[in-house]
Design an enzyme around this catalytic site. Structure first.
Site, PDB file in Angstrom:
ATOM      1  N   VAL A  45       0.877  -1.167   0.000  1.00 60.95           N
ATOM      2  CA  VAL A  45       0.000   0.000   0.000  1.00 60.95           C
ATOM      3  C   VAL A  45       0.915   1.217   0.000  1.00 60.95           C
ATOM      4  CG1 VAL A  45      -1.748   1.290   1.295  1.00 60.95           C
ATOM      5  CG2 VAL A  45      -1.779  -1.225   1.303  1.00 60.95           C
ATOM      6  N   CYS A  46       0.513   2.251  -0.755  1.00 59.36           N
ATOM      7  CA  CYS A  46       1.221   3.542  -0.717  1.00 59.36           C
ATOM      8  C   CYS A  46       2.685   3.324  -1.099  1.00 59.36           C
ATOM      9  CB  CYS A  46       1.038   4.142   0.676  1.00 59.36           C
ATOM     10  SG  CYS A  46       1.353   5.908   0.830  1.00 59.36           S
ATOM     11  N   THR A  47       3.610   3.996  -0.432  1.00 61.68           N
ATOM     12  CA  THR A  47       5.022   3.882  -0.802  1.00 61.68           C
ATOM     13  C   THR A  47       5.675   2.582  -0.329  1.00 61.68           C
ATOM     14  OG1 THR A  47       5.544   5.189   1.158  1.00 61.68           O
ATOM     15  CG2 THR A  47       5.413   6.372  -0.933  1.00 61.68           C
ATOM     16  N   GLY A  93      -2.700   2.413  -4.141  1.00 57.85           N
ATOM     17  CA  GLY A  93      -2.278   3.813  -4.116  1.00 57.85           C
ATOM     18  C   GLY A  93      -2.061   4.300  -2.689  1.00 57.85           C
TER      19      GLY A  93
END
Lengths: 222, 222
Positions: free
Chosen positions: A100-102, A150
């Site tokens: 998830v995310c970075t 994202g």
């Protein structure tokens, strides 16, 4: 049969990257969720929430689903060979490799994104080629057994998609209903394409510094 | 100036009821977030995530925003006089009195919903009159200084609305963009009005038992 789902912990992770998917995935049949760090000492997040590991890199069983959250701490974690090796090892055997995310940059640092389609937080997408990945346009990207989400809140959409892949759409829909996931954001500002210009501009200096940190962390590992 | 934001902890709370709003509200200017329990011992949630309190009922400063999460543990917590007294006391002085999901019944047990419009998780709405509240139809209901959110994931919509009330819409929009809150649920199953019938039916026995627990807990306090 147990479904071992593991979340990797490191200092300054964004807690909702982890707690959103944890809420969804812990409701899968047979789910055994693990919060994994080097030691069992509580791990600091970006909020006052400290996360107490349930297991360690050494003691963690082989995972069915590997999930790596993101956050400002990712840049430092990329330099943590023990953590990156753990991700590389589990990523080689897990049925599903996810972030998830970075968190995607930690998968990338472990060599798991080479030639794959993936996503990350909108502000960091331009950096995905630095770990060999081609950025996808959707909020959640599935490329064979790799599922990436994202930024931050995308973890909920992401986890429902993982739930559907693993246990079928009926199970995912029941979890969605139990968690009343029928979002009604009060503003249309969650995407840089639609957010008001001044709102976007107000975040730019912070994200530019964060991207620079990430670039440096990724270049140091070569 | 410090903005004291307090989340009340109790056994078997639904962790995303708290961690979603915490992610949003901790980004408000001056935010000082408190995770509050009787003692500093970690509190069990509905997942493997234990929450480490940052303060206690006795030591907690006067709060600007009181936030009460929900979960299956609410029924037992209604019988915890010390916890309910803490909510009553802080609720009398806080600028904003808030809840997510079935946390509303703890506000209600503390007498804070009498004659007010409020909401809760969809499966429990019919019980709101038992604490003197009239159920509203929206995902987030604002009635003067009382802001209540629907089930679990509604905590994110809720918290953005709280952020807008407290710090203005520009701040809320910047937080929404930073957290990439542009939801794209993979199914249209987050609301009992649209969820497939068999999906709804599969949850009914669990929710019926949970409603019965809540009814009994509310009737015992009289």
């Amino acid at each position: 049969m147990a479904l071992n789902i593991g979340f990797v912990l490191f200092d300054r992770l964004t807690q909702l990257d982890l707690t959103g998917p944890l809420q969804v995935l812990s409701r899968l049949e047979g789910a055994k969720c693990h919060l994994i760090a080097r030691t069992r000492e509580p791990v600091k997040t970006d909020t006052v929430l400290d996360i107490v590991p349930t297991t360690t890199f050494d003691e963690c069983p082989q995972l069915d689903i590997l999930c790596v959250p993101g956050g400002r701490g990712v840049a430092a974690a990329i330099g943590d060979a023990e953590l990156v090796n753990f991700i590389r090892g589990q990523g080689a055997t897990a049925s599903w490799v996810t972030s998830v995310c970075t968190g995607s940059f930690l998968l990338g640092a472990a060599g798991l994104l080479d030639g794959r389609r993936a996503t990350t937080h909108w502000a960091y997408k331009e950096l995905l080629p630095l770990v060999g990945a081609s950025p996808g346009g959707a909020r959640v990207i599935c490329d064979e057994n790799l599922i990436t989400g994202g930024g931050v809140t995308a973890g909920i959409d992401f986890a429902l998609q993982v739930a559907a892949e693993v246990s079928g759409p009926g199970v995912a829909q029941a979890i969605q209903l139990a968690l009343e996931y029928d979002p009604v954001p009060p503003f249309d500002s969650g995407n840089p394409k639609f957010a008001p210009g001044p709102v976007r501009d107000s975040l730019e200096p912070t994200f530019e510094r964060a991207r620079q940190e990430m670039r440096e962390a990724l270049s140091r590992r070569k």
